[in-house]
Design a protein around this motif. Structure first.
Motif, PDB file in Angstrom:
ATOM      1  N   GLY A  95      -6.382   5.101 -13.553  1.00 28.92           N
ATOM      2  CA  GLY A  95      -6.881   6.296 -12.607  1.00 28.92           C
ATOM      3  C   GLY A  95      -7.624   5.768 -11.348  1.00 28.92           C
ATOM      4  N   ALA A  96      -8.003   6.578 -10.732  1.00 28.23           N
ATOM      5  CA  ALA A  96      -8.868   6.157  -9.353  1.00 28.23           C
ATOM      6  C   ALA A  96      -9.831   5.025  -9.566  1.00 28.23           C
ATOM      7  CB  ALA A  96      -9.292   7.183  -8.510  1.00 28.23           C
ATOM      8  N   GLY A  97      -9.966   3.814  -9.012  1.00 26.10           N
ATOM      9  CA  GLY A  97     -10.976   3.090  -9.109  1.00 26.10           C
ATOM     10  C   GLY A  97     -10.667   1.830 -10.407  1.00 26.10           C
ATOM     11  N   ASP A  98      -9.455   2.278 -11.002  1.00 27.12           N
ATOM     12  CA  ASP A  98      -9.003   1.272 -12.192  1.00 27.12           C
ATOM     13  C   ASP A  98      -8.127   0.078 -11.332  1.00 27.12           C
ATOM     14  OD1 ASP A  98     -10.307   2.482 -14.372  1.00 27.12           O
ATOM     15  OD2 ASP A  98      -8.413   3.720 -14.758  1.00 27.12           O
ATOM     16  N   VAL A  99      -8.133  -0.947 -12.076  1.00 27.98           N
ATOM     17  CA  VAL A  99      -7.612  -2.242 -11.615  1.00 27.98           C
ATOM     18  C   VAL A  99      -6.433  -2.679 -12.797  1.00 27.98           C
ATOM     19  CG1 VAL A  99      -7.473  -4.574 -11.165  1.00 27.98           C
ATOM     20  CG2 VAL A  99      -9.451  -3.243 -10.304  1.00 27.98           C
ATOM     21  N   VAL A 100      -5.069  -2.671 -12.286  1.00 27.03           N
ATOM     22  CA  VAL A 100      -3.859  -3.063 -13.112  1.00 27.03           C
ATOM     23  C   VAL A 100      -3.711  -4.394 -12.937  1.00 27.03           C
ATOM     24  CG1 VAL A 100      -1.566  -2.555 -13.571  1.00 27.03           C
ATOM     25  CG2 VAL A 100      -2.996  -0.600 -13.077  1.00 27.03           C
ATOM     26  N   LEU A 101      -3.366  -5.284 -13.793  1.00 27.52           N
ATOM     27  CA  LEU A 101      -3.324  -6.676 -14.267  1.00 27.52           C
ATOM     28  C   LEU A 101      -1.942  -7.161 -14.766  1.00 27.52           C
ATOM     29  CD1 LEU A 101      -6.889  -7.637 -14.575  1.00 27.52           C
ATOM     30  CD2 LEU A 101      -5.898  -7.688 -12.326  1.00 27.52           C
TER      31      LEU A 101
ATOM     32  N   TYR B 162      -2.139   3.458  -4.391  1.00 26.89           N
ATOM     33  CA  TYR B 162      -2.679   2.185  -4.706  1.00 26.89           C
ATOM     34  C   TYR B 162      -2.326   1.332  -3.799  1.00 26.89           C
ATOM     35  CZ  TYR B 162       2.085   0.721  -6.403  1.00 26.89           C
ATOM     36  OH  TYR B 162       3.385   0.350  -6.708  1.00 26.89           O
ATOM     37  N   HIS B 163      -3.485   0.302  -3.591  1.00 29.63           N
ATOM     38  CA  HIS B 163      -3.410  -0.910  -2.848  1.00 29.63           C
ATOM     39  C   HIS B 163      -3.190  -2.172  -3.982  1.00 29.63           C
ATOM     40  CE1 HIS B 163      -5.643   1.435  -0.384  1.00 29.63           C
ATOM     41  NE2 HIS B 163      -5.926   0.563   0.617  1.00 29.63           N
ATOM     42  N   THR B 164      -1.976  -2.915  -3.771  1.00 32.05           N
ATOM     43  CA  THR B 164      -1.410  -3.865  -4.522  1.00 32.05           C
ATOM     44  C   THR B 164      -1.485  -5.201  -3.653  1.00 32.05           C
ATOM     45  OG1 THR B 164      -0.169  -2.099  -5.654  1.00 32.05           O
ATOM     46  CG2 THR B 164       0.257  -4.440  -6.002  1.00 32.05           C
TER      47      THR B 164
ATOM     48  N   HIS C 187       7.934  -9.651 -12.042  1.00 31.35           N
ATOM     49  CA  HIS C 187       7.620 -10.301 -10.720  1.00 31.35           C
ATOM     50  C   HIS C 187       7.607 -11.961 -11.002  1.00 31.35           C
ATOM     51  CE1 HIS C 187       6.690  -6.744  -8.634  1.00 31.35           C
ATOM     52  NE2 HIS C 187       6.427  -6.279  -9.801  1.00 31.35           N
ATOM     53  N   ASP C 188       8.040 -12.725  -9.910  1.00 32.01           N
ATOM     54  CA  ASP C 188       7.850 -14.059 -10.038  1.00 32.01           C
ATOM     55  C   ASP C 188       6.324 -14.379 -10.370  1.00 32.01           C
ATOM     56  OD1 ASP C 188      10.397 -15.017  -9.709  1.00 32.01           O
ATOM     57  OD2 ASP C 188      10.320 -14.809  -7.693  1.00 32.01           O
ATOM     58  N   GLY C 189       5.464 -13.752  -9.497  1.00 33.99           N
ATOM     59  CA  GLY C 189       3.955 -14.062  -9.177  1.00 33.99           C
ATOM     60  C   GLY C 189       3.333 -13.115 -10.149  1.00 33.99           C
ATOM     61  N   TYR C 190       2.213 -12.828  -9.728  1.00 28.47           N
ATOM     62  CA  TYR C 190       1.074 -11.767 -10.413  1.00 28.47           C
ATOM     63  C   TYR C 190       1.037 -10.341  -9.641  1.00 28.47           C
ATOM     64  CZ  TYR C 190      -0.481 -16.020 -12.725  1.00 28.47           C
ATOM     65  OH  TYR C 190      -0.698 -17.311 -13.494  1.00 28.47           O
ATOM     66  N   VAL C 191       0.629  -9.136 -10.257  1.00 24.55           N
ATOM     67  CA  VAL C 191       0.478  -8.088  -9.757  1.00 24.55           C
ATOM     68  C   VAL C 191      -0.983  -7.759 -10.209  1.00 24.55           C
ATOM     69  CG1 VAL C 191       0.829  -5.738  -9.751  1.00 24.55           C
ATOM     70  CG2 VAL C 191       3.100  -7.382 -10.265  1.00 24.55           C
ATOM     71  N   VAL C 192      -1.711  -7.548  -9.017  1.00 31.47           N
ATOM     72  CA  VAL C 192      -3.124  -7.281  -9.146  1.00 31.47           C
ATOM     73  C   VAL C 192      -3.187  -5.663  -8.187  1.00 31.47           C
ATOM     74  CG1 VAL C 192      -5.668  -7.643  -8.324  1.00 31.47           C
ATOM     75  CG2 VAL C 192      -3.821  -9.571  -9.236  1.00 31.47           C
ATOM     76  N   ALA C 193      -3.557  -4.767  -8.774  1.00 34.85           N
ATOM     77  CA  ALA C 193      -3.484  -3.373  -8.056  1.00 34.85           C
ATOM     78  C   ALA C 193      -4.589  -2.642  -8.448  1.00 34.85           C
ATOM     79  CB  ALA C 193      -2.222  -2.850  -8.331  1.00 34.85           C
TER      80      ALA C 193
ATOM     81  N   LYS D 277       0.818  -0.979  -0.216  1.00 34.57           N
ATOM     82  CA  LYS D 277       0.004  -0.052   0.090  1.00 34.57           C
ATOM     83  C   LYS D 277       1.040   1.422  -0.063  1.00 34.57           C
ATOM     84  CE  LYS D 277      -3.346  -0.009   3.037  1.00 34.57           C
ATOM     85  NZ  LYS D 277      -4.144   0.484   4.296  1.00 34.57           N
ATOM     86  N   ALA D 278       0.793   2.018  -1.121  1.00 33.89           N
ATOM     87  CA  ALA D 278       1.720   3.288  -0.898  1.00 33.89           C
ATOM     88  C   ALA D 278       1.019   4.571  -1.643  1.00 33.89           C
ATOM     89  CB  ALA D 278       2.708   2.715  -1.924  1.00 33.89           C
TER      90      ALA D 278
END
Length: 275
Positions: free
Chosen positions: A61-67, A86-88, A36-42, A23-24
């Motif tokens: 932007g705010a509310g979007d999800v990055v995969l 964001y929260h990742t 990354h070795d694994g997945y990113v979901v933010a 969280k940052a």
């Protein structure tokens, strides 16, 4: 990590070893190209994040999800003057595979077919995973995580193509990577590495970047940071971890670790060892 209005917490819930959390709020901080070795979901909770992917830059932007799928090279930086928050979630491959097995529509290696999506349900669940983990409720965090991943795979998922070595260039890149993994702390020069593989430095550079999305020196820095993370999680002092993975000293590790992970190695170690 703080300063210039920036702060970050990168940690792992004790009862959820297959999940890292970040969280940052970043303003000036920019992540260099890494994977990354694994997945990113933010989910972006404020500002704009610009992510540089092999297919080109995307903005969230705010509310979007990055995969982002495993081993996909990417950068990240602020897309506006006030930065981004964001929260990742960083779920491990095994965890996502476990969830995918419950979905009859997915076979093979699961992955995401979109980079940035507007998915309010997933965005809320990502924040709820963080809240449950911060409250020490591992049962809720694990449950919410699996619901979030399952929903994202149903709505934005598919089967990742198998990675196969094709042609002499790809085979040479794979051999070069194996050498670098073996000699992480004392790697050969590009010229010597190329000579040992019966190729030229320029040809090796091109083949390696084609195969892994990064030139050998950048891949090596990324690999060293990954190894340092494992050592720090096991309780190694920061200075010892730095030397063990091939950085010249602790400040050298601090600089690269903070740029790639988003928090300094000392803070990372404290979150995982309590000291």
């Amino acid at each position: 990590m703080s300063g210039n209005g920036e702060w970050a917490r990168h940690w792992q819930p004790p009862e959820l070893p297959g999940l890292d959390l970040l969280k940052a709020h970043y303003v000036r901080h920019a992540f260099p190209r890494h994977a990354h070795d694994g997945y990113v979901v933010a989910t972006v909770t404020g500002g704009i994040e610009e992510v540089g992917l092999p297919t080109g830059p995307v903005r969230a932007g705010a509310g979007d999800v990055v995969l982002i799928n495993p081993e996909v090279p990417h950068t990240a930086k602020a897309g506006s003057s006030d930065g981004w928050a964001y929260h990742t979630l960083y779920p491990a491959r095994d965890l996502v595979a476990d969830v995918a097995r419950e979905l009859s529509t997915l076979h093979g290696t699961p992955g995401f077919t979109a980079d940035v999506v507007a998915d309010p349900q997933a965005a809320l669940l990502i924040k709820e995973v963080h809240r449950a983990a911060e409250e020490g409720n591992a049962l809720a965090a694990d449950s919410l995580l699996r619901v979030a991943v399952a929903g994202l795979l149903r709505r934005h998922g598919g089967t990742l193509p198998a990675r196969t070595v094709r042609g002499a260039g790809a085979a040479t890149a794979a051999r070069a990577r194996a050498v670098l993994e073996e000699r992480l702390a004392e790697p050969p020069s590009l010229e010597r590495l190329a000579a040992s593989l019966d190729t030229s430095p320029f040809a090796l550079l091109r083949a390696f970047k084609d195969a892994y999305g990064l030139p050998p020196h950048a891949w090596l820095t990324d690999a060293r940071v990954r190894r340092a993370r494992a050592l720090l999680e096991a309780g190694a002092p920061v200075a010892e971890a730095a030397v063990a993975v091939g950085f010249t000293d602790q400040p050298h590790l601090n600089r690269h670790f903070t740029r790639i992970v988003g928090v300094p190695p000392g803070a990372y170690r404290r979150e995982r060892t309590g000291r």
